[in-house]
Design a protein around this motif. Structure first.
Motif, PDB file in Angstrom:
ATOM      1  N   MET A   1     -64.085  60.788  19.177  1.00 48.67           N
ATOM      2  CA  MET A   1     -64.887  59.772  19.819  1.00 48.67           C
ATOM      3  C   MET A   1     -65.961  60.395  20.715  1.00 48.67           C
ATOM      4  O   MET A   1     -67.053  59.878  20.800  1.00 48.67           O
ATOM      5  CB  MET A   1     -63.977  58.852  20.632  1.00 48.67           C
ATOM      6  CG  MET A   1     -64.601  57.538  20.951  1.00 48.67           C
ATOM      7  SD  MET A   1     -64.920  56.625  19.450  1.00 48.67           S
ATOM      8  CE  MET A   1     -65.021  55.017  20.089  1.00 48.67           C
ATOM      9  N   ASP A   2     -65.665  61.497  21.375  1.00 43.49           N
ATOM     10  CA  ASP A   2     -66.649  62.165  22.231  1.00 43.49           C
ATOM     11  C   ASP A   2     -67.836  62.673  21.426  1.00 43.49           C
ATOM     12  O   ASP A   2     -68.965  62.637  21.896  1.00 43.49           O
ATOM     13  CB  ASP A   2     -66.002  63.321  22.988  1.00 43.49           C
ATOM     14  CG  ASP A   2     -65.060  62.836  24.081  1.00 43.49           C
ATOM     15  OD1 ASP A   2     -65.280  61.716  24.585  1.00 43.49           O
ATOM     16  OD2 ASP A   2     -64.115  63.566  24.416  1.00 43.49           O
ATOM     17  N   LYS A   3     -67.567  63.139  20.211  1.00 45.93           N
ATOM     18  CA  LYS A   3     -68.637  63.644  19.359  1.00 45.93           C
ATOM     19  C   LYS A   3     -69.605  62.515  19.008  1.00 45.93           C
ATOM     20  O   LYS A   3     -70.816  62.708  18.994  1.00 45.93           O
ATOM     21  CB  LYS A   3     -68.040  64.258  18.091  1.00 45.93           C
ATOM     22  CG  LYS A   3     -68.989  65.095  17.310  1.00 45.93           C
ATOM     23  CD  LYS A   3     -68.255  65.789  16.165  1.00 45.93           C
ATOM     24  CE  LYS A   3     -69.118  66.841  15.540  1.00 45.93           C
ATOM     25  NZ  LYS A   3     -68.445  67.550  14.466  1.00 45.93           N
ATOM     26  N   LEU A   4     -69.068  61.333  18.753  1.00 44.96           N
ATOM     27  CA  LEU A   4     -69.897  60.171  18.442  1.00 44.96           C
ATOM     28  C   LEU A   4     -70.749  59.782  19.652  1.00 44.96           C
ATOM     29  O   LEU A   4     -71.928  59.452  19.514  1.00 44.96           O
ATOM     30  CB  LEU A   4     -69.027  58.992  18.014  1.00 44.96           C
ATOM     31  CG  LEU A   4     -69.749  57.733  17.573  1.00 44.96           C
ATOM     32  CD1 LEU A   4     -70.625  58.016  16.359  1.00 44.96           C
ATOM     33  CD2 LEU A   4     -68.736  56.660  17.246  1.00 44.96           C
ATOM     34  N   LYS A   5     -70.178  59.864  20.833  1.00 43.38           N
ATOM     35  CA  LYS A   5     -70.911  59.526  22.061  1.00 43.38           C
ATOM     36  C   LYS A   5     -72.054  60.506  22.282  1.00 43.38           C
ATOM     37  O   LYS A   5     -73.168  60.097  22.632  1.00 43.38           O
ATOM     38  CB  LYS A   5     -69.967  59.541  23.255  1.00 43.38           C
ATOM     39  CG  LYS A   5     -70.630  59.137  24.556  1.00 43.38           C
ATOM     40  CD  LYS A   5     -69.666  59.147  25.718  1.00 43.38           C
ATOM     41  CE  LYS A   5     -70.379  58.788  26.999  1.00 43.38           C
ATOM     42  NZ  LYS A   5     -69.521  58.866  28.158  1.00 43.38           N
ATOM     43  N   VAL A   6     -71.810  61.780  22.066  1.00 44.52           N
ATOM     44  CA  VAL A   6     -72.855  62.797  22.238  1.00 44.52           C
ATOM     45  C   VAL A   6     -73.979  62.553  21.236  1.00 44.52           C
ATOM     46  O   VAL A   6     -75.164  62.607  21.586  1.00 44.52           O
ATOM     47  CB  VAL A   6     -72.268  64.221  22.081  1.00 44.52           C
ATOM     48  CG1 VAL A   6     -73.370  65.256  22.008  1.00 44.52           C
ATOM     49  CG2 VAL A   6     -71.309  64.529  23.225  1.00 44.52           C
ATOM     50  N   THR A   7     -73.607  62.271  19.991  1.00 46.83           N
ATOM     51  CA  THR A   7     -74.611  62.001  18.959  1.00 46.83           C
ATOM     52  C   THR A   7     -75.444  60.785  19.330  1.00 46.83           C
ATOM     53  O   THR A   7     -76.675  60.793  19.197  1.00 46.83           O
ATOM     54  CB  THR A   7     -73.922  61.773  17.595  1.00 46.83           C
ATOM     55  OG1 THR A   7     -73.149  62.921  17.269  1.00 46.83           O
ATOM     56  CG2 THR A   7     -74.931  61.515  16.501  1.00 46.83           C
ATOM     57  N   TYR A   8     -74.798  59.746  19.809  1.00 49.11           N
ATOM     58  CA  TYR A   8     -75.485  58.524  20.217  1.00 49.11           C
ATOM     59  C   TYR A   8     -76.464  58.813  21.365  1.00 49.11           C
ATOM     60  O   TYR A   8     -77.603  58.346  21.344  1.00 49.11           O
ATOM     61  CB  TYR A   8     -74.459  57.469  20.633  1.00 49.11           C
ATOM     62  CG  TYR A   8     -75.054  56.170  21.080  1.00 49.11           C
ATOM     63  CD1 TYR A   8     -75.647  55.303  20.157  1.00 49.11           C
ATOM     64  CD2 TYR A   8     -75.028  55.798  22.419  1.00 49.11           C
ATOM     65  CE1 TYR A   8     -76.197  54.106  20.561  1.00 49.11           C
ATOM     66  CE2 TYR A   8     -75.579  54.594  22.825  1.00 49.11           C
ATOM     67  CZ  TYR A   8     -76.159  53.753  21.893  1.00 49.11           C
ATOM     68  OH  TYR A   8     -76.710  52.563  22.303  1.00 49.11           O
ATOM     69  N   GLU A   9     -76.041  59.595  22.333  1.00 45.78           N
ATOM     70  CA  GLU A   9     -76.905  59.923  23.468  1.00 45.78           C
ATOM     71  C   GLU A   9     -78.108  60.746  23.030  1.00 45.78           C
ATOM     72  O   GLU A   9     -79.228  60.539  23.516  1.00 45.78           O
ATOM     73  CB  GLU A   9     -76.103  60.658  24.533  1.00 45.78           C
ATOM     74  CG  GLU A   9     -75.129  59.761  25.265  1.00 45.78           C
ATOM     75  CD  GLU A   9     -74.236  60.501  26.246  1.00 45.78           C
ATOM     76  OE1 GLU A   9     -74.330  61.747  26.321  1.00 45.78           O
ATOM     77  OE2 GLU A   9     -73.454  59.831  26.935  1.00 45.78           O
ATOM     78  N   VAL A  10     -77.890  61.658  22.101  1.00 46.81           N
ATOM     79  CA  VAL A  10     -79.001  62.463  21.580  1.00 46.81           C
ATOM     80  C   VAL A  10     -79.992  61.571  20.849  1.00 46.81           C
ATOM     81  O   VAL A  10     -81.209  61.702  21.032  1.00 46.81           O
ATOM     82  CB  VAL A  10     -78.477  63.593  20.654  1.00 46.81           C
ATOM     83  CG1 VAL A  10     -79.618  64.256  19.902  1.00 46.81           C
ATOM     84  CG2 VAL A  10     -77.707  64.627  21.461  1.00 46.81           C
ATOM     85  N   MET A  11     -79.485  60.660  20.047  1.00 53.02           N
ATOM     86  CA  MET A  11     -80.368  59.744  19.313  1.00 53.02           C
ATOM     87  C   MET A  11     -81.148  58.845  20.265  1.00 53.02           C
ATOM     88  O   MET A  11     -82.334  58.582  20.046  1.00 53.02           O
ATOM     89  CB  MET A  11     -79.559  58.916  18.321  1.00 53.02           C
ATOM     90  CG  MET A  11     -79.037  59.744  17.157  1.00 53.02           C
ATOM     91  SD  MET A  11     -78.017  58.810  16.024  1.00 53.02           S
ATOM     92  CE  MET A  11     -79.203  57.673  15.351  1.00 53.02           C
ATOM     93  N   LEU A  12     -80.512  58.374  21.324  1.00 56.52           N
ATOM     94  CA  LEU A  12     -81.218  57.562  22.319  1.00 56.52           C
ATOM     95  C   LEU A  12     -82.321  58.374  22.994  1.00 56.52           C
ATOM     96  O   LEU A  12     -83.420  57.866  23.237  1.00 56.52           O
ATOM     97  CB  LEU A  12     -80.249  57.035  23.370  1.00 56.52           C
ATOM     98  CG  LEU A  12     -79.424  55.814  23.004  1.00 56.52           C
ATOM     99  CD1 LEU A  12     -78.468  55.463  24.148  1.00 56.52           C
ATOM    100  CD2 LEU A  12     -80.307  54.631  22.692  1.00 56.52           C
TER     101      LEU A  12
END
Length: 59
Positions: free
Chosen positions: A1-12
């Motif tokens: 789940m943390d990996k998904l959050k990091v990816t989401y933050e990078v995309m934002l």
């Protein structure tokens, strides 16, 4: 789940950067059009050429 959050933050972050870049480009384009209008009104061929060249490279 943390990996998904990091990816989401990078995309934002990337999306925000794209919006910011477009705003800066739009502002510069507006400045160039004003400068071109002024150069035409004043008969300043050199300024007109420089500004239109920059506008072409911007687009």
């Amino acid at each position: 789940m943390d990996k998904l959050k990091v990816t989401y933050e990078v995309m934002l972050g990337l999306a925000a950067e794209m919006v910011w870049d477009e705003c800066i480009r739009k502002h510069r384009r507006e400045e160039l059009y004003k400068g071109i209008d002024s150069a035409l009104a004043n008969g300043d061929k050199m300024a007109f050429t420089e500004l239109t060249d920059e506008l072409k490279s911007l687009e």
